[in-house]
Design an enzyme around this catalytic site. Sequence first.
Site, PDB file in Angstrom:
ATOM      1  CB  ALA A  14      41.334  44.673  27.320  1.00 28.42           C
ATOM      2  CG  HIS A  15      42.372  40.413  29.368  1.00 28.90           C
ATOM      3  ND1 HIS A  15      41.326  41.265  29.610  1.00 28.90           N
ATOM      4  CD2 HIS A  15      41.828  39.212  29.066  1.00 28.90           C
ATOM      5  CE1 HIS A  15      40.188  40.615  29.479  1.00 28.90           C
ATOM      6  NE2 HIS A  15      40.457  39.365  29.146  1.00 28.90           N
ATOM      7  CG  ASN A  16      44.159  36.432  25.391  1.00 32.98           C
ATOM      8  OD1 ASN A  16      45.279  36.110  25.004  1.00 32.98           O
ATOM      9  ND2 ASN A  16      43.087  35.688  25.212  1.00 32.98           N
ATOM     10  CB  VAL A  17      44.400  42.613  22.636  1.00 29.78           C
ATOM     11  CG1 VAL A  17      44.314  43.242  21.260  1.00 29.78           C
ATOM     12  CG2 VAL A  17      43.115  42.857  23.415  1.00 29.78           C
ATOM     13  CB  SER A  34      39.746  37.486  24.321  1.00 24.50           C
ATOM     14  OG  SER A  34      40.224  37.103  25.591  1.00 24.50           O
TER      15      SER A  34
END
Length: 168
Positions: A14-17, A34
Site C-alpha cells: 500500500a501507500h507510504n510503505v 504507512s
Amino acid sequence: IKKGTKIDNLVQIAHNVSIGENSIIVSQVGISGSVSIGNNVVLAGQTGVRDHVVIGDNVMAGGRTGITGNVASNSLISGTPHMPHKEWLKLNIYLKKLPLLFEKMKKIEEKLRVSEEKYRNIFDNAILGIYRSTPEGTYEEMNQAFADIVGYSSPQEMMTAITDIQKQ
C-alpha cells in the site's frame, strides 16, 4: 523499496510503505499503508501486515502470519496475531491435543457427576444429622435428619430461621 530487496508475485504494497535493504517478500503478502520494514526481513507467503506498523531488522515471519503490531529486530514470529515462533509451535501442539482433552474432560465430568450423586445420596439419607456451615456462622446445607433432631420440619425451614449459628 531499497537495494537488494526481492518481491515475489501477487504481493500488495500500500501507500507510504518503506522496505529496507535485502528483504524478501514472498507471494500473496499484503502490506497495509504507512508500514516501515527494516533490513534483511523475510515475510513468508500469505503474511498480512496491519497499517502503521514498524518491523525491525532481521525479522522472519512464517507463512500466514498476521502482524498486528510493531515487531522488534531479530524476531522470529508466526501465527495470527503474531507471536514468537516457539510459542506458536507450542500452541499448535496444544490445538492438536484438544479433541483428546475434551474426551478426557467428558469422562472426568461423568465420574464427578456419579461421585456427587453418591455423596448426595449418603448425605440426604444418613440417619445422623449432617450440616455444612460457613466460617461466618451460617448454614450452607444440612440433611433432613439434622433438621429433625433440632425440631424443624425441613432443612430449608431451619436455614431460614437460623441465620447466625453462634447467636441463635
